[in-house]
Design a protein around this motif. Sequence first.
Motif, short mmCIF file in Angstrom:
data_model
loop_
_atom_site.label_atom_id
_atom_site.label_comp_id
_atom_site.label_asym_id
_atom_site.label_seq_id
_atom_site.Cartn_x
_atom_site.Cartn_y
_atom_site.Cartn_z
N VAL A 9 0.83 -1.20 0.00
CA VAL A 9 0.00 0.00 0.00
C VAL A 9 0.87 1.25 0.00
CG1 VAL A 9 -1.70 1.34 1.31
CG2 VAL A 9 -1.96 -1.14 1.10
N SER A 13 0.42 3.56 -3.25
CA SER A 13 -0.32 4.81 -3.02
C SER A 13 0.53 6.03 -3.34
CB SER A 13 -0.82 4.89 -1.57
OG SER A 13 0.26 4.91 -0.67
N ASN A 110 -6.15 -1.91 -1.94
CA ASN A 110 -6.18 -1.02 -0.78
C ASN A 110 -5.38 0.26 -0.97
OD1 ASN A 110 -7.99 -2.39 0.86
ND2 ASN A 110 -6.43 -3.77 1.64
N SER A 111 -4.76 0.43 -2.13
CA SER A 111 -4.08 1.68 -2.45
C SER A 111 -4.89 2.53 -3.43
CB SER A 111 -2.70 1.41 -3.05
OG SER A 111 -2.81 0.91 -4.37
N LEU A 112 -6.04 2.01 -3.87
CA LEU A 112 -6.80 2.69 -4.93
C LEU A 112 -7.83 3.70 -4.40
CD1 LEU A 112 -7.52 -0.38 -7.26
CD2 LEU A 112 -5.67 1.30 -7.44
N GLY A 113 -7.96 3.78 -3.07
CA GLY A 113 -8.93 4.69 -2.50
C GLY A 113 -10.31 4.11 -2.37
N TRP A 114 -10.44 2.81 -2.55
CA TRP A 114 -11.75 2.14 -2.55
C TRP A 114 -12.23 1.79 -1.15
CZ3 TRP A 114 -11.86 -2.03 -7.05
CH2 TRP A 114 -11.56 -1.38 -8.26
N GLY A 115 -11.44 2.10 -0.12
CA GLY A 115 -11.76 1.64 1.23
C GLY A 115 -10.84 0.47 1.58
N ARG A 116 -11.09 -0.14 2.75
CA ARG A 116 -10.20 -1.20 3.21
C ARG A 116 -10.82 -2.57 2.98
NH1 ARG A 116 -7.25 -0.25 8.55
NH2 ARG A 116 -5.88 0.74 7.03
#
Lengths: 218, 171
Positions: A9, A13, A110-116
């Motif tokens: 991540v 990110s 989890n690095s795409l900004g979609w939440g965890r």
Amino acid sequence: MAIDEGAIVAACSQLPLIGNEDGLIPAYNLYLTRHYADYYNTISYETVRRLESAHAEGLGEAERNLTEAGHVCAFNTFGGIMMSPEWDAVVRPMIETREDWVRGIVAVVNSLGWGRWRITGLEPGARLELAIDNSYESTGWLARYARSTRPRCYLAAGGCAGIMNLVYHADITGRPALTPAFFREIFHERPGSFRATEVECRTTGAPACRFVTARRAG
Amino acid sequence: MTSIPVVFHAETNVATLAGVPHVFHCHYYNCALQDAIERALGSEAPTLLRDEAETAARAELERVLGAARGEAAFALGRELFQQLGFGSFDATAVSASGGVVTSDSSHYALGWLAMYGPRPRPACHFVAGYLKALFSIAFARERATVNVTETECLAAHGANCRFDVEVQGGH
């Protein structure tokens, strides 16, 4: 465990994914956008709500197509990522088993900004159980609408199925060509394709969104 | 081009720009989603896609532009558009009374062509909505008085994408 999600991540990110001189972000053999979460949510949910209000016959098909868009996304984006130089540099060295491919791509998600996204169960070749603490879809629904009577995370369901299809049905480790024909084969033609069911959703009051992904019968 | 900072919140795996949440998605998803909505809503789809684009963009542009107005504000909004991967556009023919915006690198047009080939009608509803938000903020126009229409589209056999910006009353 071999996969260091924190390291993945942190690396992903911070990638310089920004528009070039043409305002395009070419990456992973596709074009990315760093888009508005609320745009995706409102256009998807307003579409479904209009069909619900009209008791339209096309509601079921529309919802299936929203998830199918997630299948298309996962096949091309996750597949592209898993065959990219960035994957080879950051994730591939951590991989010890085929299941680490699943863990690795979830870490990238989890690095795409979609939440965890959290893997809560993984049966090799057969079943994935995954929870999302704060899916951007459910977050968007809850900010705008009253509690839903059923799950609403269409993209995430498509993403979960995509992960399992890529790793166990298409064998992404063999670096196949991600063509439209191969997509149809993996998701719709070859028996044993994976599909995800959202079994709990924050939009209905659950504390997290939970997905079970398994092979379709027949 | 100066980029506007994006904050990645490691505790939630959410990314924000000016406090507005952003998510990465590819042209495959963007076009497949638009196709799904167009199939579902038919003639209602373009208005929904434009209006929600305007709403989403406005929420961020108001924060990013702050007190900036006029051509400098419009230029900043153009940079943001470019930074986020939506393409680039030429707004040299735009003034406070309207004008024409053109683009030969719209993400939606190029993505649609790559996935589906040409289509009969313009594809860049998101861009039209973004431009409406940007124009109305930058030139301090009431949103209801501004119309942005894509009159040509690369995805619809056009030489480029063309957006006519009209202000009711002309000023």
